[in-house]
Motif scaffolding. Structure first.
Motif, PDB file in Angstrom:
ATOM      1  N   GLU A 134       0.828  -1.213   0.000  1.00 10.86           N
ATOM      2  CA  GLU A 134       0.000   0.000   0.000  1.00 10.86           C
ATOM      3  C   GLU A 134       0.860   1.260   0.000  1.00 10.86           C
ATOM      4  O   GLU A 134       0.579   2.225  -0.720  1.00 10.86           O
ATOM      5  CB  GLU A 134      -0.925  -0.017   1.218  1.00 10.86           C
ATOM      6  N   GLU A 188       2.439   1.652  -3.507  1.00  6.20           N
ATOM      7  CA  GLU A 188       1.467   2.085  -4.513  1.00  6.20           C
ATOM      8  C   GLU A 188       1.085   3.545  -4.329  1.00  6.20           C
ATOM      9  O   GLU A 188       0.803   4.248  -5.301  1.00  6.20           O
ATOM     10  CB  GLU A 188       0.232   1.187  -4.452  1.00  6.20           C
ATOM     11  N   GLU A 189       1.082   4.005  -3.084  1.00  2.09           N
ATOM     12  CA  GLU A 189       0.739   5.396  -2.812  1.00  2.09           C
ATOM     13  C   GLU A 189       1.885   6.339  -3.157  1.00  2.09           C
ATOM     14  O   GLU A 189       1.668   7.432  -3.697  1.00  2.09           O
ATOM     15  CB  GLU A 189       0.381   5.556  -1.332  1.00  2.09           C
ATOM     16  N   ASN A 190       3.116   5.934  -2.872  1.00  2.00           N
ATOM     17  CA  ASN A 190       4.239   6.871  -2.929  1.00  2.00           C
ATOM     18  C   ASN A 190       5.115   6.760  -4.176  1.00  2.00           C
ATOM     19  O   ASN A 190       5.788   7.729  -4.531  1.00  2.00           O
ATOM     20  CB  ASN A 190       5.118   6.690  -1.687  1.00  2.00           C
TER      21      ASN A 190
END
Length: 603
Positions: free
Chosen positions: A218, A221-223
């Motif tokens: 997670e 995928e966010e950063n």
């Protein structure tokens, strides 16, 4: 698809990747893939009194309160005795599945128990959590389930405040946090369990690994999309393109032939941007080449348009610009009259990007599209096998072996295919713990080494296998040979650093090789992580965290960033729990590793 040559992922005869930290001289270690950290045994803790959880105000809508009960004994029982008697009644009612009545008894016990009896109060809170746990099983309303899980978490928290090493309460709160999707809190609880209770280390290891992987994925995928471009080192670009067996001919003579065939002006040929870019590429001068290719795409002759887009898209994927790369490669697919080989190559490069993004389904779909364009394109099978090599599923790995068999039929002289087949059998052996696959790996590696002793990428794969079967001397000889062939190969320097640590306990040589690996390739995340673990050994937490952060920042793909976050999250979570319990991480690490080594020796 990883563009570097590293170890094969983390399964083997020792601790899993996320459990292992490279130890200082004198401490046994296991290294697999990249280096993580071991969960340690806790030896200290305190206790303190807590207050009634806020969750009760919500749980009370489902249950009712009650007052204290009377006693008929001749002697007036003490408050503690009355509290324990209320708990005993609650236990009997709990066994009879009279849950609401049991709940009243446990709450009564909390109300009348002297505040200094913290162990008893902790038990009463945990009893309430156990009642809510039973209620969850029979509850069909999702909103009410959430309230019950919050009640479990709240009362377990009160119990743990009063009794910090309360294993049962930590375990129950761990499951409540998972149910409530409180991933960070769940990670802390599972870490507490594995620190406090060695049996939990064994039973929860796989679950803990899965949780850390989920959180790391997670975060990546966010950063990852927030990162800017990162120019790769020459060696990485060279290795990536050398991993393809089929190469479009962009020599000057071939381009001149295409130019003349398209009726190009003879005097303008040398001024064509793609001709210049192709010359740069073939001579290994990658700096500034994307700008030249952009000129070729925007202003160049149509005869070179597909090749300009294909080369620029491929390079952009290595420059950490996946979206731009995907746009270029899909543009190739939309152009008219593109040769089938180039169309297949574009699909293969798109598949490679999807592999780096951990989008396996989309990756394999692109490979299928490539086969539709060119059924005998050797690189479809070669690159698909490389993706399979990263899998944790032995059956997928063995499908990669089948692909390599096809590669050898289409290209019988392909030595890298033989080396990769050896690595595939090595991987299958690690996953299945089958001696049969290790024997197959040795056979393929020996065959490959005999036919191509000067192929650096293959030598690294062979050296990793030899390390796993404890043939250290030959592994070291082969690694030195790989470094002689490619002095700027960061993976070779990283791999030999691990050998220095494991086989020779030579910290100085290991650290020098790790630093060299980072100098050669700023995205060699395994080197950052290993150096971080060594700094942790010295008690330099801040320096270790800086190195873990550098691994994340310099990742070239979401998959690499996920691996970087995995090591970082394990490190930060363990240190947070160690600080909470007043633990010296280095002492506990040594103790746990010694315990592991003793257990391994006895098995």
């Amino acid at each position: 698809m990883s563009s570097s040559t590293g170890s094969s992922g983390g399964e083997g005869g020792g601790l899993a990747r996320w459990q292992v930290v490279v130890a200082a001289v004198g401490v046994s270690v296991a290294v697999a893939g990249t280096v993580g950290a071991v969960y340690w045994l806790c030896s200290k803790g305190g206790s303190k009194k807590g207050s009634k959880p806020e969750a009760d105000s919500r749980v009370n809508s489902l249950t009712s309160e009650t007052g204290s009960t009377g006693h008929n004994e001749d002697r007036e029982p003490s408050a503690l005795e009355r509290a324990r008697e209320a708990k005993s009644r609650g236990n009997a009612l709990f066994k009879q599945k009279q849950l609401e009545e049991a709940l009243k008894c446990y709450k009564e016990a909390i109300e009348i128990c002297p505040p200094e009896e913290t162990d008893d109060i902790a038990t009463f809170h945990h009893n309430i959590a156990a009642v809510y746990d039973k209620m969850v099983v029979d509850c069909t309303d999702n909103d009410e389930k959430v309230i019950l899980w919050e009640g479990i978490r709240g009362h377990c928290t009160e119990a743990i405040k009063l009794k910090p090493k309360y294993i049962k309460a930590i375990f129950r709160r761990f499951h409540a946090n998972r149910a409530l999707n409180n991933k960070r809190e769940a990670l802390l609880d599972v870490t507490r369990l594995m620190i406090l209770d060695e049996d939990s280390m064994k039973t929860l290891a796989e679950l803990a690994q899965s949780l850390f992987k989920d959180v790391s994925k997670e975060l990546a995928e966010e950063n990852f999309p927030k990162l800017g471009a990162l120019e790769p080192p020459t060696q990485l670009v060279r290795t990536y393109f050398n991993s393809f067996l089929w190469k479009d001919d962009i020599s000057r003579s071939r381009l001149k032939e295409l130019w003349d065939g398209a009726g190009g002006d003879v005097d303008r040929f040398d001024d064509e941007a793609f001709v210049k870019a192709a010359g740069q590429f073939l001579s290994g001068q990658y700096s500034g080449i994307i700008d030249v290719l952009t000129q070729a795409v925007n202003e160049g002759h149509e005869v070179f348009k597909s090749r300009s887009l294909l080369l620029r898209g491929t390079l952009l994927s290595l420059w950490r610009r996946e979206t731009d790369a995907m746009n270029d490669l899909r543009s190739v697919l939309s152009l008219p009259d593109v040769p089938s080989e180039l169309l297949a190559d574009a699909h293969i490069k798109i598949a490679a990007i999807y592999a780096g993004l951990s989008q396996v389904k989309e990756c394999y779909e692109e490979f299928d599209k490539a086969l539709n364009e060119k059924p005998d394109h050797v690189d479809v099978f070669m690159q698909r096998a490389r993706v399979a090599m990263e899998s944790d599923d032995p059956s997928v790995v063995l499908k990669g072996v089948d692909d390599l068999e096809i590669v050898l039929k289409l290209s019988p002289t392909s030595s890298i295919a033989l080396y990769c087949m050896g690595s595939m059998y090595h991987r299958a052996g690690l996953l299945s713990r089958s001696i049969h696959f290790f024997e197959g790996a040795r056979s393929k590696f020996e065959q490959a080494y005999k036919s191509a002793p000067g192929l650096a990428e293959g030598l690294l794969l062979y050296a990793l296998f030899l390390q796993d079967v404890e043939e250290v001397q030959l592994s070291e000889e082969i690694l030195h040979k790989a470094i002689e062939l490619e002095p700027d190969n960061a993976s070779a320097h990283f791999t030999i650093s691990i050998l220095y640590l494991l086989a020779h306990r030579d910290m100085d040589k290991a650290i020098n090789s790790l630093r060299t690996a980072i100098e050669m390739d700023s995205s060699c995340i395994q080197a950052y992580e290993t150096l971080a673990s060594l700094e942790m050994q010295k008690g330099n937490k801040e320096k270790a965290l800086e190195l873990y952060d550098a691994a994340v920042k310099n990742s070239r793909s979401i998959l690499e960033m996920q691996q970087g976050y995995l090591a970082r999250e394990v490190f930060t979570t363990q240190n947070e729990v160690c600080d909470e319990y007043g633990i010296d991480p280095v002492e506990l690490l040594t103790s746990r590793m010694a315990s592991f080594s003793t257990g391994a020796a006895n098995n």
